[in-house]
Design a protein around this motif. Structure first.
Motif, PDB file in Angstrom:
ATOM      1  N   GLN A   1      -6.715   3.696   6.666  1.00  0.00           N
ATOM      2  CA  GLN A   1      -7.985   3.011   6.446  1.00  0.00           C
ATOM      3  C   GLN A   1      -8.648   2.811   7.799  1.00  0.00           C
TER       4      GLN A   1
ATOM      5  N   PHE B   1      -7.723   6.186   2.002  1.00  0.00           N
ATOM      6  CA  PHE B   1      -6.612   5.310   1.646  1.00  0.00           C
ATOM      7  C   PHE B   1      -5.478   6.077   0.972  1.00  0.00           C
TER       8      PHE B   1
ATOM      9  N   GLY C   1      -3.254   7.724   3.327  1.00  0.00           N
ATOM     10  CA  GLY C   1      -2.410   6.894   4.170  1.00  0.00           C
ATOM     11  C   GLY C   1      -3.075   6.202   5.340  1.00  0.00           C
TER      12      GLY C   1
ATOM     13  N   CYS D   1      -0.831   3.280   6.375  1.00  0.00           N
ATOM     14  CA  CYS D   1      -0.059   2.662   5.294  1.00  0.00           C
ATOM     15  C   CYS D   1       1.424   2.642   5.617  1.00  0.00           C
ATOM     16  N   ARG D   2       1.873   3.633   6.344  1.00  0.00           N
ATOM     17  CA  ARG D   2       3.249   3.693   6.838  1.00  0.00           C
ATOM     18  C   ARG D   2       3.179   4.071   8.310  1.00  0.00           C
TER      19      ARG D   2
ATOM     20  N   VAL E   1       0.849  -1.190   0.000  1.00  0.00           N
ATOM     21  CA  VAL E   1       0.000   0.000   0.000  1.00  0.00           C
ATOM     22  C   VAL E   1       0.881   1.236   0.000  1.00  0.00           C
ATOM     23  N   THR E   2       0.670   2.090  -0.954  1.00  0.00           N
ATOM     24  CA  THR E   2       1.437   3.322  -1.044  1.00  0.00           C
ATOM     25  C   THR E   2       0.468   4.485  -1.156  1.00  0.00           C
ATOM     26  N   PRO E   3       0.372   5.325  -0.133  1.00  0.00           N
ATOM     27  CA  PRO E   3      -0.544   6.454  -0.214  1.00  0.00           C
ATOM     28  C   PRO E   3      -0.032   7.495  -1.205  1.00  0.00           C
TER      29      PRO E   3
END
Length: 183
Positions: free
Chosen positions: A63, A58, A61, A100-101, A32-34
């Motif tokens: 959810q 999403f 970054g 996401c990170r 997953v990369t925002p």
């Protein structure tokens, strides 16, 4: 600063919902990369009332699971700004968010009649830190026509490596002005 995806399929592949109340699915940065990185604040005003909140943010970054956007009808839950807030979609389920990170700061304004707890977890599901706000009791006074709104209190954690968080309470609560940042 923006980061561009290598393919559209990466964006259209949301993370699977958690399998239990305290277990969030882990994902790597490659999965997953925002589109947007850096400090992010969500006021939820772009949502529609009664919209289930999951993958709408999403590309920013994060959810969510277990959240629904509402315009509070109970006057004690009136937000201090805007009209929409998040509330758990099922009683006693809480609101979960996965980043996401990993981030280092998470903050939100919450209102509740019972204590609300914010728990931060690392990418292995280990609790990093936990913080709570107290509850408010309302007593009806003679001649009191309506109750005063609950205050929106800041609930914040600052610790490196936050991969997911959980807001929970044993009574309904609202969440607004959700903020997160890597630093």
């Amino acid at each position: 600063m923006f980061s561009f995806l290598k393919s559209h399929t990466e964006l259209s592949q949301p993370l699977a919902p958690p399998t239990s109340r305290h277990h969030l699915v882990r994902a790597t940065a490659a999965e997953v990369t925002p589109l947007r990185l850096g400090p992010t604040q969500l006021d939820f005003e772009d949502l529609v009332e009664f919209e289930r909140v999951e993958n709408q943010y999403f590309t920013l970054g994060v959810q969510f699971w277990g959240a629904i956007a509402i315009r509070p009808s109970n006057p004690i839950f009136v937000p201090s700004s805007g009209c929409l807030v998040l509330m758990p979609s099922t009683f006693q389920a809480g609101i979960q968010a996965q980043f996401c990170r990993p981030v280092a700061i998470v903050q939100a304004l919450v209102s509740g009649t019972r204590p609300v707890t914010l728990t931060a977890l690392d990418s292995n599901g280990v609790v990093l830190e936990r913080v709570s706000i107290g509850s408010y009791r309302y007593l009806w006074a003679d001649g009191q026509a309506e109750l005063a709104p609950l205050p929106q209190q800041p609930l914040q954690l600052q610790t490196p490596g936050i991969a997911s968080i959980l807001f929970e309470s044993d009574a309904p609560f609202t969440l607004d002005n959700f903020f997160f940042s890597q630093l």
